[in-house]
Design a protein around this motif. Structure first.
Motif, PDB file in Angstrom:
ATOM      1  N   UNK A 156      -0.477  20.992  49.210  1.00  0.00           N
ATOM      2  CA  UNK A 156      -0.256  19.591  49.561  1.00  0.00           C
ATOM      3  C   UNK A 156       0.676  19.418  50.748  1.00  0.00           C
ATOM      4  N   UNK A 157       1.589  20.364  50.924  1.00  0.00           N
ATOM      5  CA  UNK A 157       2.544  20.246  52.026  1.00  0.00           C
ATOM      6  C   UNK A 157       2.100  21.017  53.263  1.00  0.00           C
ATOM      7  N   UNK A 158       0.848  21.441  53.282  1.00  0.00           N
ATOM      8  CA  UNK A 158       0.354  22.267  54.375  1.00  0.00           C
ATOM      9  C   UNK A 158      -0.036  21.469  55.603  1.00  0.00           C
ATOM     10  N   UNK A 159      -0.452  22.173  56.663  1.00  0.00           N
ATOM     11  CA  UNK A 159      -0.829  21.498  57.911  1.00  0.00           C
ATOM     12  C   UNK A 159      -2.038  20.587  57.760  1.00  0.00           C
ATOM     13  N   UNK A 160      -2.930  20.903  56.809  1.00  0.00           N
ATOM     14  CA  UNK A 160      -4.092  20.042  56.606  1.00  0.00           C
ATOM     15  C   UNK A 160      -3.693  18.654  56.152  1.00  0.00           C
ATOM     16  N   UNK A 161      -2.726  18.597  55.235  1.00  0.00           N
ATOM     17  CA  UNK A 161      -2.247  17.297  54.754  1.00  0.00           C
ATOM     18  C   UNK A 161      -1.550  16.536  55.875  1.00  0.00           C
ATOM     19  N   UNK A 162      -0.759  17.248  56.673  1.00  0.00           N
ATOM     20  CA  UNK A 162      -0.078  16.610  57.805  1.00  0.00           C
ATOM     21  C   UNK A 162      -1.094  16.023  58.776  1.00  0.00           C
ATOM     22  N   UNK A 163      -2.170  16.756  59.029  1.00  0.00           N
ATOM     23  CA  UNK A 163      -3.210  16.283  59.950  1.00  0.00           C
ATOM     24  C   UNK A 163      -3.862  15.000  59.431  1.00  0.00           C
ATOM     25  N   UNK A 167      -4.476  10.615  60.917  1.00  0.00           N
ATOM     26  CA  UNK A 167      -5.769   9.981  61.163  1.00  0.00           C
ATOM     27  C   UNK A 167      -5.581   8.487  61.421  1.00  0.00           C
ATOM     28  N   UNK A 168      -6.549   7.832  62.061  1.00  0.00           N
ATOM     29  CA  UNK A 168      -6.428   6.382  62.305  1.00  0.00           C
ATOM     30  C   UNK A 168      -6.399   5.608  60.986  1.00  0.00           C
ATOM     31  N   UNK A 169      -5.296   4.941  60.667  1.00  0.00           N
ATOM     32  CA  UNK A 169      -5.178   4.216  59.397  1.00  0.00           C
ATOM     33  C   UNK A 169      -6.261   3.161  59.200  1.00  0.00           C
ATOM     34  N   UNK A 170      -6.718   2.567  60.282  1.00  0.00           N
ATOM     35  CA  UNK A 170      -7.742   1.530  60.157  1.00  0.00           C
ATOM     36  C   UNK A 170      -9.060   2.106  59.638  1.00  0.00           C
ATOM     37  N   UNK A 178      -2.616   8.377  50.920  1.00  0.00           N
ATOM     38  CA  UNK A 178      -2.556   9.407  49.881  1.00  0.00           C
ATOM     39  C   UNK A 178      -1.949  10.690  50.417  1.00  0.00           C
ATOM     40  N   UNK A 179      -2.256  11.037  51.650  1.00  0.00           N
ATOM     41  CA  UNK A 179      -1.691  12.249  52.246  1.00  0.00           C
ATOM     42  C   UNK A 179      -0.178  12.135  52.390  1.00  0.00           C
ATOM     43  N   UNK A 180       0.303  10.949  52.747  1.00  0.00           N
ATOM     44  CA  UNK A 180       1.753  10.759  52.854  1.00  0.00           C
ATOM     45  C   UNK A 180       2.414  10.900  51.481  1.00  0.00           C
ATOM     46  N   UNK A 181       1.779  10.340  50.466  1.00  0.00           N
ATOM     47  CA  UNK A 181       2.318  10.429  49.113  1.00  0.00           C
ATOM     48  C   UNK A 181       2.250  11.857  48.581  1.00  0.00           C
TER      49      UNK A 181
END
Length: 204
Positions: A156-163, A167-170, A178-181
């Motif tokens: 969950x804390x990996x680069x994939x989640x950071x990427x 992404x464009x929130x819109x 969800x990724x931030x959480x």
């Protein structure tokens, strides 16, 4: 007269597991294991027929570490299932590259069969039978194996989640939120939470 055998199945499995832990599953070969043992590749064929037999030995070695004895009979059925899931998770999770082998060879592994028998006995006692028991067992196996892969291949804390957070929130409002959480959810909470949801679904 053939030379007497001097290596045990556990020694062969330990050497193969050392190769997998170091070089990944793709690095497992008869040659690599022979080198790990300090012998010729042809010499290894005195003990095993091929790589598939080595794989089965590795799976049995890893799963032999799983405690398959029934959990505390005074505990609730959920607590006992959680204990069995944790035992499998911890034993296989210590060697995550072996996960694909446990899936491939699970029907021949005494470790998996004994673990499954104990889980089924708990489910049966809880009133889960027939088709629901089939789905429950396969669901538990699938969840534990999948959880291990996610923990080690896509944390969950990996680069994939950071990427994903970038992404464009819109366009991806739920994914980015969800990724931030997800960065605040550790692997232990994720494993226990997902298992609880799965057991809730049994409706016992």
């Amino acid at each position: 007269m053939p030379r007497p055998r001097s290596l045990t199945p556990d020694q062969l499995a330990s050497a193969a597991l050392a190769v997998i832990d170091r070089d990944g599953l793709a690095g497992l070969s008869m040659r690599a294991v022979a080198q790990e043992l300090g012998m010729s590749t042809m010499g290894l064929y005195r003990y095993v027929q091929d790589r598939e037999e080595l794989e089965r030995l590795v799976v049995e070695l890893v799963l032999s570490a799983v405690d398959t004895e029934p959990p505390d009979p005074d505990a609730s059925w959920r607590e006992r299932i959680e204990a069995m899931a944790r035992r499998l998770h911890d034993a296989v999770g210590a060697h995550p590259a072996v996960v694909p082998l446990t899936i491939t060879h699970r029907h021949r592994s005494l470790g998996v069969l004994r673990w499954s028998e104990t889980v089924l006995s708990v489910l049966t006692e809880a009133g889960v039978e027939g088709e629901r028991r089939v789905v429950a067992l396969r669901g538990l196996l699938g969840y534990v194996i999948g959880a291990i892969q996610l923990e080690h291949l896509g944390p969950l804390s990996g680069p994939g989640t950071t990427a994903i957070t970038e992404l464009p929130p819109a366009e991806f409002p739920h994914m980015t939120e969800t990724a931030r959480q997800a960065r605040d959810v550790d692997t232990e909470r994720e494993f226990r939470g997902g298992l609880a949801m799965l057991l809730d679904g049994l409706g016992v």
